[in-house]
Enzyme design. Structure first.
Site, PDB file in Angstrom:
ATOM      1  N   ASP A   1      -0.855  -4.857  -5.880  1.00  0.00           N
ATOM      2  CA  ASP A   1      -0.212  -3.608  -6.269  1.00  0.00           C
ATOM      3  C   ASP A   1      -0.039  -2.673  -5.069  1.00  0.00           C
ATOM      4  OD1 ASP A   1      -3.042  -3.436  -6.252  1.00  0.00           O
ATOM      5  OD2 ASP A   1      -2.998  -1.598  -7.422  1.00  0.00           O
TER       6      ASP A   1
ATOM      7  N   GLU B   1      -5.268  -2.980  -8.522  1.00  0.00           N
ATOM      8  CA  GLU B   1      -6.568  -2.640  -7.939  1.00  0.00           C
ATOM      9  C   GLU B   1      -6.701  -1.142  -7.742  1.00  0.00           C
ATOM     10  OE1 GLU B   1      -9.526  -1.408  -5.315  1.00  0.00           O
ATOM     11  OE2 GLU B   1      -7.440  -1.346  -4.681  1.00  0.00           O
ATOM     12  N   GLU B   2      -5.578  -0.461  -7.499  1.00  0.00           N
ATOM     13  CA  GLU B   2      -5.624   0.930  -7.074  1.00  0.00           C
ATOM     14  C   GLU B   2      -5.860   1.925  -8.209  1.00  0.00           C
ATOM     15  OE1 GLU B   2      -5.738   1.936  -4.131  1.00  0.00           O
ATOM     16  OE2 GLU B   2      -4.780   0.468  -2.827  1.00  0.00           O
TER      17      GLU B   2
ATOM     18  N   HIS C   1      -3.610   4.204   2.964  1.00  0.00           N
ATOM     19  CA  HIS C   1      -3.053   5.218   2.069  1.00  0.00           C
ATOM     20  C   HIS C   1      -2.277   6.297   2.827  1.00  0.00           C
ATOM     21  CE1 HIS C   1      -5.782   4.239  -1.629  1.00  0.00           C
ATOM     22  NE2 HIS C   1      -5.593   3.167  -0.867  1.00  0.00           N
TER      23      HIS C   1
END
Length: 393
Positions: A81, A139-140, A364
């Site tokens: 993702d 996962e995020e 990020h």
């Protein structure tokens, strides 16, 4: 030797890894909406001698490689993702989807594991046991794809799980690990302080929620400084304070949102109790209603010492070209939903350096990028772990 054959094929298929990574990067999709990415992975395995299970409570995939011989079952996991970030890298293959970007390396995780899975499939007659490839969605974003896939049976028959994260801040050629508690557990909270609005000139006729919420934010800092032992690791962050209004109007209510991280579940529980106690206390002090929504999601990631030592031994013995350092990197502050697998099976999650000189940006970040050669090292490291696990008693 088998490992040398696999290393040679990984080198020969480096361009294929890069192609997969760039396709996934260009077509980035956020958590729980990765339909096209999942379809791309499924199509890769079409016609291959594997068993593919799709849509495991989401877009996650389970790929089974069976050697046909008795033995243990190893699971290798990669996430796919992206994040809700507008990309600013200027790359030719930058995300075509506005506001969505692979800013954490999950595209690289998926690309290296796709190619490695195919190579292991080609060599399966020389292996023992089974290999489960976990291509994981989401996962995020909590509740996280790992928990969903476990509930759907992704670990059925699996003995142990291994995963890799590429790290933009780690030097290329370095591999790091840690035994025991390795990545923080996480929680989030939303707290609403309901006061009474009014005119700024007559505060005595109102009940100022901004004053109460501000007091809460200030007192909250004492949890870390005065409630935790100096030997405990914890962080409390206020990420949102919804108190915007007019300069001369006393706010009726304020909503505060926060993030909690801790390196031990006991510490996380202690922080939760303190956050709730302080919020309720502020409500009593300022005579207003307080609504608390506190959610625990990812647990602390625990690396099994024996499985972690297997990783260290396997990579050391393999003498992977380009690897110049294998070391204990210590605990990592971010959270990671691989922790759910590690809570179910003795597991190890380790790290591969992917620092790129012209992109020194953290995960990020809208300009995040990696050195793509790191995928080759990741594939060889995981191949070494897999062979040692499956072929040695």
């Amino acid at each position: 030797m088998l490992i040398e054959e696999i290393f040679q094929e990984i080198d020969q298929r480096k361009d294929e890894m890069i192609q997969h990574r760039r396709h996934i990067h260009h077509n980035a999709e956020v958590s729980f909406k990765e339909k096209e990415t999942a379809d791309y992975i499924v199509n890769y395995y079409k016609g291959k001698d594997v068993e593919v299970t799709k849509n495991m409570e989401g877009y996650g995939l389970r790929v089974l490689i069976d050697s046909g011989k008795a033995g243990k079952t190893i699971a290798l996991r990669a996430d796919f993702d992206a994040l809700p970030i507008q990309e600013e890298t200027g790359l030719d293959f930058a995300s075509k989807n506005p506001g969505v970007m692979h800013a954490c390396g999950h595209d690289a995780h998926t690309a290296y594991l796709m190619v490695l899975a195919d190579i292991l499939l080609e060599k399966k007659d020389q292996l023992k046991g089974k290999i489960v490839i976990i291509h994981q969605h989401a996962e995020e974003a909590p509740p996280g794809g790992a928990e969903q896939m476990i509930e759907a049976g992704v670990l059925d028959g699996v003995d142990n799980v291994f995963g890799i994260h590429v790290m933009s801040a780690m030097d290329f050629g370095s591999i790091q690990y840690h035994k025991g508690n390795t990545q923080t557990g996480r929680a989030k909270f939303t707290i609403k302080f309901q006061g009474k609005g009014g005119h700024g000139s007559m505060p005595h006729q109102a009940n100022d929620s901004i004053v109460a919420a501000s007091y809460f934010v200030t007192v909250l800092q004492t949890i870390i400084s005065r409630r935790l032992s100096p030997f405990e690791n914890g962080v409390v962050t206020i990420g949102s304070f919804a108190g915007e209004g007019s300069f001369n109007i006393i706010k009726d209510s304020v909503t505060v949102m926060g993030d909690v991280r801790a390196m031990a579940d006991e510490t996380k529980d202690k922080i939760e109790a303190e956050v709730k106690r302080i919020a309720k206390g502020v409500g009593l002090t300022f005579n207003m209603d307080v609504d608390i929504d506190y959610v625990n999601d990812y647990p602390v990631l625990y690396n099994d010492p024996a499985m972690t030592q297997l990783v260290v031994d396997a990579i050391t013995e393999a003498k992977i070209p380009g690897v110049v350092d294998i070391s204990d990197g210590g605990p990592q502050p971010p959270s990671e939903d691989f922790s759910y697998y590690a809570a179910e099976r003795p597991s190890c999650f380790f790290y591969v350096g992917a620092h790129k000189e012209d992109a020194p940006y953290p995960h990020h970040h809208p300009k995040f990028d990696i050195r793509e050669d790191a995928m080759v090292i990741a594939a060889k490291a995981m191949a070494a772990v897999s062979l040692k696990y499956l072929l040695e008693d």
